[in-house]
Scaffold this motif. Structure first.
Motif, PDB file in Angstrom:
ATOM      1  N   ALA A   1       1.047  -1.043  -0.166  1.00  0.00           N
ATOM      2  CA  ALA A   1       0.120   0.111  -0.159  1.00  0.00           C
ATOM      3  C   ALA A   1       0.846   1.164   0.054  1.00  0.00           C
ATOM      4  O   ALA A   1       0.698   2.187  -0.778  1.00  0.00           O
ATOM      5  CB  ALA A   1      -0.784  -0.059   1.231  1.00  0.00           C
TER       6      ALA A   1
ATOM      7  N   ASN B   1      -6.058  -1.781  -3.179  1.00  0.00           N
ATOM      8  CA  ASN B   1      -7.139  -2.237  -1.968  1.00  0.00           C
ATOM      9  C   ASN B   1      -6.166  -3.330  -1.242  1.00  0.00           C
ATOM     10  O   ASN B   1      -5.512  -4.183  -1.932  1.00  0.00           O
ATOM     11  CB  ASN B   1      -8.185  -3.150  -2.777  1.00  0.00           C
ATOM     12  CG  ASN B   1      -9.046  -3.752  -2.017  1.00  0.00           C
ATOM     13  OD1 ASN B   1      -8.803  -5.187  -1.915  1.00  0.00           O
ATOM     14  ND2 ASN B   1      -9.697  -3.109  -0.990  1.00  0.00           N
TER      15      ASN B   1
ATOM     16  N   ARG C   1      -8.643  -1.783   5.881  1.00  0.00           N
ATOM     17  CA  ARG C   1      -9.421  -0.792   4.964  1.00  0.00           C
ATOM     18  C   ARG C   1      -8.755   0.696   5.317  1.00  0.00           C
ATOM     19  O   ARG C   1      -8.912   1.487   4.227  1.00  0.00           O
ATOM     20  CB  ARG C   1     -10.726  -0.649   5.232  1.00  0.00           C
ATOM     21  CG  ARG C   1     -10.960  -0.614   6.548  1.00  0.00           C
ATOM     22  CD  ARG C   1     -12.516  -0.806   7.095  1.00  0.00           C
ATOM     23  NE  ARG C   1     -13.580   0.244   6.612  1.00  0.00           N
ATOM     24  CZ  ARG C   1     -13.933   1.396   7.172  1.00  0.00           C
ATOM     25  NH1 ARG C   1     -13.146   2.002   8.225  1.00  0.00           N
ATOM     26  NH2 ARG C   1     -14.870   2.237   6.305  1.00  0.00           N
TER      27      ARG C   1
ATOM     28  N   SER D   1      -6.504   1.112   2.072  1.00  0.00           N
ATOM     29  CA  SER D   1      -6.827   1.159   0.859  1.00  0.00           C
ATOM     30  C   SER D   1      -7.611   2.224   0.363  1.00  0.00           C
ATOM     31  O   SER D   1      -8.195   3.191   1.133  1.00  0.00           O
ATOM     32  CB  SER D   1      -8.271   0.052   1.283  1.00  0.00           C
ATOM     33  OG  SER D   1      -7.642  -1.287   1.761  1.00  0.00           O
TER      34      SER D   1
ATOM     35  N   ILE E   1     -12.363  -0.242  -1.684  1.00  0.00           N
ATOM     36  CA  ILE E   1     -12.539  -1.378  -1.221  1.00  0.00           C
ATOM     37  C   ILE E   1     -13.479  -2.111  -2.301  1.00  0.00           C
ATOM     38  O   ILE E   1     -14.388  -1.440  -2.971  1.00  0.00           O
ATOM     39  CB  ILE E   1     -13.690  -1.435   0.212  1.00  0.00           C
ATOM     40  CG1 ILE E   1     -14.751  -0.543   0.257  1.00  0.00           C
ATOM     41  CG2 ILE E   1     -12.592  -0.960   1.246  1.00  0.00           C
ATOM     42  CD1 ILE E   1     -15.602  -0.541   1.476  1.00  0.00           C
TER      43      ILE E   1
END
Length: 195
Positions: A90, A101, A106, A109, A112
């Motif tokens: 990420a 993602n 989350r 991300s 989602i």
């Protein structure tokens, strides 16, 4: 305050997608993309045996994650079984302006993926913002009973009739009234509907 995700449908035609991971979640994500006609690349040192079922539709890279692997991709799914690796992916994606993602986090991300019900051109997305995926799945199962497989025919027939109504009624108020009444009809009624 919790991170909010904006609901959006994306045209995947011009996007290159890589899924990093070879387990159950990666497989499910891969199958979801295939259902929408999008082939993907999957990167992992090992792949769950079930990937053999779709091997002709997917490009595989059998290797550990390396930063350069994501350079040619627009969208990245971090689905390894290692939380730290997913977070590293990420961070690299953010640095390289890649849409990412992270399946187990989350907060890392950019987007989602929702649970969804697809019936032809009808697409219903269900989301709890990534907080309770089991609830999204339950709601999807409930909707499957309401909108069964025949509903794809319903949407197609309704779309054809809509085009004819738009041609026939120049008055927008009258057109809107007819279109509103059409969605109240059952499939058999639509099949026999005459404008």
């Amino acid at each position: 305050m919790s991170k909010l995700f904006y609901p959006i449908n994306i045209n995947l035609d011009n996007l290159e997608i890589i899924i990093i991971g070879g387990g159950n979640i990666a497989l499910r994500k891969c199958k979801n993309f295939l259902e929408f006609g999008k082939s993907v690349t999957v990167l992992s040192p090992e792949f769950k045996r079930d990937f053999l079922e779709i091997e002709e539709k997917v490009d595989f890279i059998q290797d550990i994650f390396k930063e350069e692997y994501i350079d040619e991709f627009d969208m990245v799914i971090a689905a390894t079984d290692d939380k730290e690796t997913n977070e590293e992916i990420a961070c690299i994606c953010r640095k390289k302006s890649k849409f990412v993602n992270v399946v187990d986090n989350r907060e890392f991300s950019d987007f989602i993926t929702t649970s969804y019900l697809k019936r032809g051109d009808l697409l219903i997305g269900i989301s709890t913002g990534g907080k309770v995926p089991a609830l999204s799945s339950k709601i999807r199962r409930d909707l499957e009973e309401i909108y069964d497989e025949d509903f794809s025919d319903y949407v197609e027939i309704l779309a054809k009739i809509r085009k004819e109504v738009i041609k026939k009624y120049s008055d927008k108020t009258e057109r809107r009234k007819v279109l509103k009444s059409l969605v109240e009809l059952e499939l058999d009624e639509l099949k026999n509907f005459e404008i």
